[in-house]
Structure formats: structure tokens, C-alpha cells
Design an enzyme around this catalytic site. Structure first.
Site, PDB file in Angstrom:
ATOM      1  N   THR A 205       4.084  -7.819   7.095  1.00  0.00           N
ATOM      2  CA  THR A 205       3.226  -6.909   7.869  1.00  0.00           C
ATOM      3  C   THR A 205       2.046  -7.599   8.568  1.00  0.00           C
ATOM      4  OG1 THR A 205       2.076  -6.382   5.817  1.00  0.00           O
ATOM      5  CG2 THR A 205       3.781  -4.841   6.522  1.00  0.00           C
TER       6      THR A 205
ATOM      7  N   TYR B 150       6.468  -9.120  15.468  1.00  0.00           N
ATOM      8  CA  TYR B 150       6.551  -8.170  14.344  1.00  0.00           C
ATOM      9  C   TYR B 150       7.433  -6.973  14.731  1.00  0.00           C
ATOM     10  CZ  TYR B 150       5.015  -4.307  11.321  1.00  0.00           C
ATOM     11  OH  TYR B 150       4.980  -3.219  10.488  1.00  0.00           O
TER      12      TYR B 150
ATOM     13  N   TRP C 131      -0.052   3.348  11.765  1.00  0.00           N
ATOM     14  CA  TRP C 131      -1.483   3.288  11.447  1.00  0.00           C
ATOM     15  C   TRP C 131      -1.749   3.650   9.975  1.00  0.00           C
ATOM     16  CZ3 TRP C 131      -5.365   4.974  15.752  1.00  0.00           C
ATOM     17  CH2 TRP C 131      -4.980   4.442  16.990  1.00  0.00           C
TER      18      TRP C 131
ATOM     19  N   GLN D  62       0.830  -1.222   0.000  1.00  0.00           N
ATOM     20  CA  GLN D  62       0.000   0.000   0.000  1.00  0.00           C
ATOM     21  C   GLN D  62       0.861   1.268   0.000  1.00  0.00           C
ATOM     22  OE1 GLN D  62      -2.795   0.623   3.157  1.00  0.00           O
ATOM     23  NE2 GLN D  62      -1.478  -0.181   4.760  1.00  0.00           N
TER      24      GLN D  62
HETATM   25  N1  LIG Z   1       0.397  -0.993   7.550  1.00  0.00           N
HETATM   26  C1  LIG Z   1       0.634  -0.284   8.647  1.00  0.00           C
HETATM   27  O1  LIG Z   1      -0.285   0.066   9.408  1.00  0.00           O
HETATM   28  C2  LIG Z   1       2.034   0.142   8.988  1.00  0.00           C
HETATM   29  C3  LIG Z   1       2.244   0.872  10.165  1.00  0.00           C
HETATM   30  C4  LIG Z   1       3.530   1.299  10.470  1.00  0.00           C
HETATM   31  C5  LIG Z   1       4.581   0.996   9.629  1.00  0.00           C
HETATM   32  N2  LIG Z   1       4.346   0.253   8.501  1.00  0.00           N
HETATM   33  C6  LIG Z   1       5.501  -0.061   7.653  1.00  0.00           C
HETATM   34  O2  LIG Z   1       5.303   0.544   6.396  1.00  0.00           O
HETATM   35  C7  LIG Z   1       5.955  -0.232   5.381  1.00  0.00           C
HETATM   36  C8  LIG Z   1       4.995  -0.495   4.245  1.00  0.00           C
HETATM   37  O3  LIG Z   1       3.901  -1.249   4.765  1.00  0.00           O
HETATM   38  P1  LIG Z   1       2.541  -1.443   3.955  1.00  0.00           P
HETATM   39  O4  LIG Z   1       1.440  -1.016   4.834  1.00  0.00           O
HETATM   40  O5  LIG Z   1       2.680  -0.861   2.588  1.00  0.00           O
HETATM   41  O6  LIG Z   1       2.526  -3.030   3.891  1.00  0.00           O
HETATM   42  P2  LIG Z   1       2.024  -4.010   2.742  1.00  0.00           P
HETATM   43  O7  LIG Z   1       0.896  -3.411   2.001  1.00  0.00           O
HETATM   44  O8  LIG Z   1       1.850  -5.329   3.427  1.00  0.00           O
HETATM   45  O9  LIG Z   1       3.267  -4.058   1.769  1.00  0.00           O
HETATM   46  C9  LIG Z   1       4.409  -4.795   2.054  1.00  0.00           C
HETATM   47  C10 LIG Z   1       4.958  -5.339   0.769  1.00  0.00           C
HETATM   48  O10 LIG Z   1       6.074  -6.181   1.076  1.00  0.00           O
HETATM   49  C11 LIG Z   1       6.028  -7.253   0.175  1.00  0.00           C
HETATM   50  N3  LIG Z   1       6.694  -8.467   0.628  1.00  0.00           N
HETATM   51  C12 LIG Z   1       6.402  -9.230   1.698  1.00  0.00           C
HETATM   52  N4  LIG Z   1       7.168 -10.340   1.703  1.00  0.00           N
HETATM   53  C13 LIG Z   1       7.942 -10.271   0.594  1.00  0.00           C
HETATM   54  C14 LIG Z   1       8.929 -11.122   0.036  1.00  0.00           C
HETATM   55  N5  LIG Z   1       9.253 -12.295   0.568  1.00  0.00           N
HETATM   56  N6  LIG Z   1       9.515 -10.737  -1.121  1.00  0.00           N
HETATM   57  C15 LIG Z   1       9.195  -9.582  -1.717  1.00  0.00           C
HETATM   58  N7  LIG Z   1       8.264  -8.733  -1.240  1.00  0.00           N
HETATM   59  C16 LIG Z   1       7.647  -9.078  -0.090  1.00  0.00           C
HETATM   60  C17 LIG Z   1       4.557  -7.565   0.025  1.00  0.00           C
HETATM   61  O11 LIG Z   1       4.394  -8.303  -1.174  1.00  0.00           O
HETATM   62  P3  LIG Z   1       2.999  -9.028  -1.532  1.00  0.00           P
HETATM   63  O12 LIG Z   1       2.111  -7.890  -1.955  1.00  0.00           O
HETATM   64  O13 LIG Z   1       3.353  -9.951  -2.618  1.00  0.00           O
HETATM   65  O14 LIG Z   1       2.557  -9.701  -0.262  1.00  0.00           O
HETATM   66  C18 LIG Z   1       3.927  -6.185   0.001  1.00  0.00           C
HETATM   67  O15 LIG Z   1       3.760  -5.699  -1.297  1.00  0.00           O
HETATM   68  C19 LIG Z   1       6.488  -1.484   6.089  1.00  0.00           C
HETATM   69  O16 LIG Z   1       7.824  -1.276   6.425  1.00  0.00           O
HETATM   70  C20 LIG Z   1       5.672  -1.547   7.374  1.00  0.00           C
HETATM   71  O17 LIG Z   1       6.377  -2.214   8.393  1.00  0.00           O
HETATM   72  C21 LIG Z   1       3.107  -0.164   8.153  1.00  0.00           C
END
Ligand SMILES: NC(=O)c1ccc[n+]([C@@H]2O[C@H](COP(=O)([O-])OP(=O)(O)OC[C@H]3O[C@@H](n4cnc5c(N)ncnc54)[C@H](OP(=O)(O)O)[C@@H]3O)[C@@H](O)[C@H]2O)c1
Length: 296
Positions: free
Chosen positions: A62, A125, A150, A12
Site C-alpha cells: 500500500t 500501485y 481513502w 488497518q
Molecule cells: N489505505 C487506503 O487508503 C486504501 C484505499 C483504497 C483501498 N485500499 C485497499 O484496502 C486494502 C487494505 O489496505 P490497508 O489500508 O488495511 O493497508 P495496510 O494497513 O497497509 O495493510 C496491508 C497489510 O498487507 C500486509 N502485507 C504487505 N506485504 C505483505 C507480504 N509480503 N506478506 C504478507 N503480508 C503483507 C501488510 O503487512 P505488514 O503490516 O507486515 O506491513 C499489512 O498488514 C488493500 O487492498 C488496499 O489496497 C486501501
């Protein structure tokens, strides 16, 4: 801006980051289908071949609750892969921007967390993400760790806003946790902040690098956030009725992973760079819902 290599291109944050960065830089964006982060050699190879000026890591494991039992996979993606990226980036003398999370914090401070506060994660996590931060710090001089919280956005598999919209269309009543406080943050604004960091990294001095916090401005509970989502979505006719929102405690909604009860991040360091306050969370929510409306 020069060449940027983006990992996590279909997440996302990653998807919108690709869009926002593209007019400013030559972006190579890779998702899981091009490169599985479980293969460290491929990470090394890609960075060595692409020779980017900046690598941005928006990929992560995530699934917060699943990580409690899927420990090895969470560490492989959140700790080992970023460390490998950091080592390869260091070889090039390039910059690594790594996205991290409020879940590295314990959440008992009661005041916004500063970048220098000591992290103390409550979940696997959070521990795996902290290990990622440490690997990046140890292996790469020009590192930026951007902690956010968030997160919700138009793209990606799902998030709290999309879940509430679905429930709002299905149920007359929704129960939402009211004793966890933080700041909802629109992925679009994270992408804009990262783009500023990429731009600023071009002629940066040593004190530019390190940890940054970025969220939208303001504070609320998940309960407050749900109420706001329903009010704004109703106004935009994204839902046909506003469900009754019942505040509940964390104890009444048991989940495998422990969450910080207070994870407000102090944005003052990035504010200096952006020369502005990040938009308030409610304004960001309104804009995100308008974007969803246009796309529906
Ligand atoms: N979501 C939240 O509320 C939140 C809050 C605080 C911080 N963050 C941080 O923000 C960042 C972005 O998070 P997001 O919300 O965009 O998460 P997301 O939508 O889950 O995106 C994470 C991406 O990582 C990819 N990924 C996971 N395993 C993989 C692998 N083995 N090889 C290659 N790609 C892989 C996923 O691929 P697939 O699409 O194929 O699964 C997905 O596209 C992360 O660092 C997260 O820790 C998120």
C-alpha cells in the site's frame, strides 16, 4: 458462516475485519509473520490445508509512492499473490473476497464511478492492483472484488486522520490538497460490509459475484476532510487547538505517484445488499475519533 481465511490480518482493515468477522465465523487470520505473500507455494499450501469456504484478502503493498520505484514488489503482492489465492480458491470451489482500490480509476469522470466503468490507473500501485483484480477474475469463478477508497482506521501504521491529529498538535498551520475529491471511509464500515458479503456468499447465485464499490457516503476534498478532522477532534479534546488549514493544489505538493483527482465510487450495487446507505463520512469520522478518545 463457516470457515474464513483472512490474509492481511495486521493491516488497518485486516485487524478490524478479524474482530468483526470472528463472532460470525471460524476465522484463521494470517499476517506477514505467519505467511509472507512473496512465497506463492505457501499461499497454495495454506489454502489447501485450511479448506476455507471463504478467503478474504486484505493484504496489499500500500506504499503508493514507493511503488513507483519498487515495481517488482508491488506486483508480487498486489498482482501475483491474489492470482495464486484465486487459483487455490477455485480448486476448492470456495469464494474469494479481494479488496481493491479507487486508484485503479483515472479520476477524470466527474461523476461517481460505476462498477462497470473501465479502469485506467495512473500509478504503479493502481496498475498493480488492477492486475490483481484481473488475475482474480480470470482464475476464480466465485470472486468478489470490493473497491474502497481513502481508508482510515483505529488500527494500523498510519493514515490521514492520524497524521492530521499529529500535525494538529505540532503546528499552527497545515497545508492540505484541495483539488482531489473522494470519500473518506472508516475501516470499521468496510469490515461490516465484508462481513455482509461473507454471509451473503453462503447461498449466493451467480449474479452475486463480481465487482462491488464500498465507501462511506458523501464527497469531500482532502482539505474539507482535514477541516472536519480538526473540528471533531477539537470538540473531543484530542487536540488542544485547531490549526489554520491552507488549501493548496496537487501541483503545490509534488509526490512521485499520480493520484486520481476525482475518485468518488458509486455504492448502489452494495446498497442493495446492505439494504441501506453506508453512513455519511463525517458521521463515520466522528465515531472513529470517539473510539480513539476512549482508547487514549
Ligand atoms: N489505505 C487506503 O487508503 C486504501 C484505499 C483504497 C483501498 N485500499 C485497499 O484496502 C486494502 C487494505 O489496505 P490497508 O489500508 O488495511 O493497508 P495496510 O494497513 O497497509 O495493510 C496491508 C497489510 O498487507 C500486509 N502485507 C504487505 N506485504 C505483505 C507480504 N509480503 N506478506 C504478507 N503480508 C503483507 C501488510 O503487512 P505488514 O503490516 O507486515 O506491513 C499489512 O498488514 C488493500 O487492498 C488496499 O489496497 C486501501
Amino acid at each position: 458462516m463457516g470457515k474464513v481465511l483472512l490474509f492481511g490480518a495486521r493491516g488497518q482493515v485486516g485487524q478490524v475485519l478479524h474482530q468483526v468477522l470472528s463472532p460470525h465465523a471460524e476465522v484463521t487470520a494470517v499476517g506477514r509473520s505467519e505467511l509472507d505473500l512473496l512465497h506463492p507455494e505457501k499461499i497454495r499450501q495454506l489454502i489447501a490445508t485450511e479448506r476455507p469456504e471463504v478467503v478474504v484478502n486484505a493484504a496489499a503493498y500500500t506504499a503508493v509512492d514507493k511503488a513507483e520505484t519498487d515495481v517488482e514488489a508491488a506486483y508480487a503482492i498486489n498482482a501475483t499473490a491474489p492470482k495464486i489465492m484465486a487459483e487455490a480458491v477455485q480448486e476448492l470451489g470456495a469464494t474469494l473476497i479481494h479488496i481493491s482500490t479507487d486508484y485503479v480509476l483515472k479520476g477524470d469522470k466527474g461523476l461517481p464511478y460505476l462498477v462497470q466503468d473501465v479502469p485506467e490507473p495512473l500509478s504503479v500501485y493502481g496498475q498493480s492492483k488492477l492486475a490483481g483484480e484481473q488475475g482474480v477474475q480470470q482464475s476464480c469463478d466465485r470472486n468478489i472484488i470490493l473497491r474502497t477508497a481513502w481508508v482510515y482506521g483505529v488500527h494500523g501504521k498510519g493514515n490521514f486522520v492520524k497524521t492530521m491529529l499529529r500535525l494538529g498538535n505540532e503546528r499552527p498551520e497545515v497545508r492540505v490538497v484541495a483539488d482531489q475529491v473522494g470519500t473518506p471511509t472508516w475501516a470499521q464500515h468496510i469490515a461490516e460490509a465484508v462481513t455482509h458479503l461473507v454471509q451473503a456468499s453462503e447461498d449466493a447465485s451467480d449474479d452475486f459475484y463480481g465487482i462491488y464499490h464500498f465507501t462511506n457516503s458523501g464527497v469531500c476534498s482532502w482539505y474539507d476532510f482535514a477541516i472536519a478532522i480538526f473540528e471533531e477532534a477539537y470538540r473531543l479534546a484530542l487536540i488542544s487547538q485547531k490549526p489554520n488549514v491552507i488549501p493548496i493544489t496537487t501541483a503545490e505538493y509534488p509526490v512521485p505517484a499520480k493520484r486520481p483527482s476525482y475518485s468518488v465510487l458509486d455504492n448502489s450495487k452494495i446498497r442493495l445488499l446492505l439494504q441501506d446507505h453506508p453512513p455519511h463520512w463525517r458521521e463515520a469520522l466522528r465515531k472513529m475519533l470517539k473510539t480513539l478518545k476512549v482508547r487514549s
